[in-house]
Enzyme design. Structure first.
Site, short mmCIF file in Angstrom:
data_model
loop_
_atom_site.label_atom_id
_atom_site.label_comp_id
_atom_site.label_asym_id
_atom_site.label_seq_id
_atom_site.Cartn_x
_atom_site.Cartn_y
_atom_site.Cartn_z
N CYS A 192 -4.00 -1.42 -2.08
CA CYS A 192 -4.20 0.02 -2.23
C CYS A 192 -5.10 0.21 -3.44
CB CYS A 192 -2.86 0.71 -2.45
SG CYS A 192 -3.01 2.45 -2.86
N GLU A 247 -5.15 9.16 9.09
CA GLU A 247 -3.73 9.17 9.49
C GLU A 247 -3.57 9.97 10.80
OE1 GLU A 247 -0.73 8.12 7.97
OE2 GLU A 247 -1.67 7.01 6.36
N CYS A 267 -11.12 2.53 -0.43
CA CYS A 267 -9.78 2.96 -0.02
C CYS A 267 -9.47 2.19 1.25
CB CYS A 267 -9.78 4.46 0.27
SG CYS A 267 -8.24 5.03 1.05
N ASP A 295 0.87 -1.18 0.00
CA ASP A 295 0.00 0.00 0.00
C ASP A 295 0.90 1.23 0.00
OD1 ASP A 295 -2.38 1.60 0.33
OD2 ASP A 295 -1.93 1.78 2.46
N SER A 296 0.28 2.40 -0.18
CA SER A 296 1.05 3.64 -0.10
C SER A 296 1.46 3.95 1.34
CB SER A 296 0.20 4.78 -0.65
OG SER A 296 -1.04 4.83 0.04
N HIS A 349 -7.86 2.84 3.74
CA HIS A 349 -7.90 3.62 4.99
C HIS A 349 -9.31 3.66 5.59
CE1 HIS A 349 -3.94 5.15 4.02
NE2 HIS A 349 -3.91 5.85 5.14
#
Ligand code: DGL
Length: 270
Positions: A77, A157, A189, A14-15, A191
């Site tokens: 991702c 984040e 996504c 993933d990023s 996240h």
């Protein structure tokens, strides 16, 4: 190849930390499989970058994981899956590749026959139209309504999972999709699963939230078995984490994603 099974690790990338939601599902579904995780923490977020840049970064990550002798690659991702899947496949050669968009599209179609599906993701994922294409390939009858949510990744984040700012942001982003009376909402996504409780509140109980992590783990289990790549080992699996920035932040935020301690995180020296 190690007979009778294949004990090489699965490569997941993933990023940043988001892909750990997929690692968590893999650990639950395939507890004996070892994993090598790569998070490009020095260059996250990808979701607002150009396609050429994302392709370039993706190629570097895949080459790194192939050098770790992974037996399967999982693109955890959505942004890379949306615009750089061809790069992954070209470099992977005979190593099977799985991605979260394929899994998310399958899961959405399975619960939404003939219905209306909402998709939320990063701007790059949404602009690529990758979800709509993959969903329509499986079921041309469904309608897909997409919405980019660029502020969600920084909010996650930051750890603002149940913060008034996040709630207001979600209400604003979801309003147009909810107005289309969708029956399910794909969290496009990696996240976003951390925002699930808040999104459930904002979207309402009637709407099914689709988190591709679990489906990805189930697909991985099927593919490993079909390809004869499942591990035969009964030893405890190992999980190695590689990041491109100093590991501290990844370690702290990552434990929230993974729901357990990460152990050692290594910084990659390209
Ligand atoms: N986790 C990435 C995804 O699934 C998004 C984060 C980013 O923008 O880099 O799309």
């Amino acid at each position: 190849m190690n007979a009778p099974g294949d004990s090489r690790p699965i490569g997941v990338f993933d990023s940043g930390v988001g892909g750990l939601t997929v690692v968590r599902a893999l650990m639950e579904r395939l507890p004996l499989e070892s994993i090598v995780y790569f998070g490009d923490t020095a260059r996250v977020p990808y979701g607002v970058k150009s396609v050429a840049t994302i392709e370039h970064f993706t190629g570097q990550i895949v080459d790194f994981l192939l050098r770790q002798e992974v037996k399967m690659l999982i693109v955890a991702c959505n942004t890379m899956a949306a615009v750089a899947l061809k790069i992954v496949a070209a470099r992977a050669g005979a190593v099977p590749v799985l991605d979260v968009i394929e899994a998310g599209a399958c899961a959405a179609v399975a619960v939404s026959s003939g219905g209306r599906i909402g998709v939320i993701g990063t701007p790059t994922t949404i602009n690529s139209n990758a979800y709509a294409r993959r969903i329509h390939a499986l079921d041309p009858g469904v309608r897909v309504y997409s919405q980019a949510c660029p502020l969600f990744v920084p909010l996650v984040e930051e750890g603002w999972l149940d913060h008034p700012v996040t709630r207001l942001t979600a209400q604003e982003y979801l309003r147009p999709v909810l107005a289309e009376e969708v029956g399910s909402l794909v969290l496009g996504c990696t996240h976003y699963p951390l925002l699930k409780p808040l999104l459930r509140d904002v979207a309402g109980e009637r709407i099914r939230l689709i988190d591709s992590a679990e489906t990805t783990a189930n697909l991985a289990a099927d593919r490993l078995r079909e390809a004869g790549l499942a591990t035969g080992s009964q030893e405890p699996a190992t999980c190695r984490y590689f990041v491109t920035d100093v590991p501290l932040r990844f370690q702290t935020v990552g434990e929230r994603f993974l729901g357990r301690s990460l152990g050692r995180v290594e910084r990659v020296d390209w």
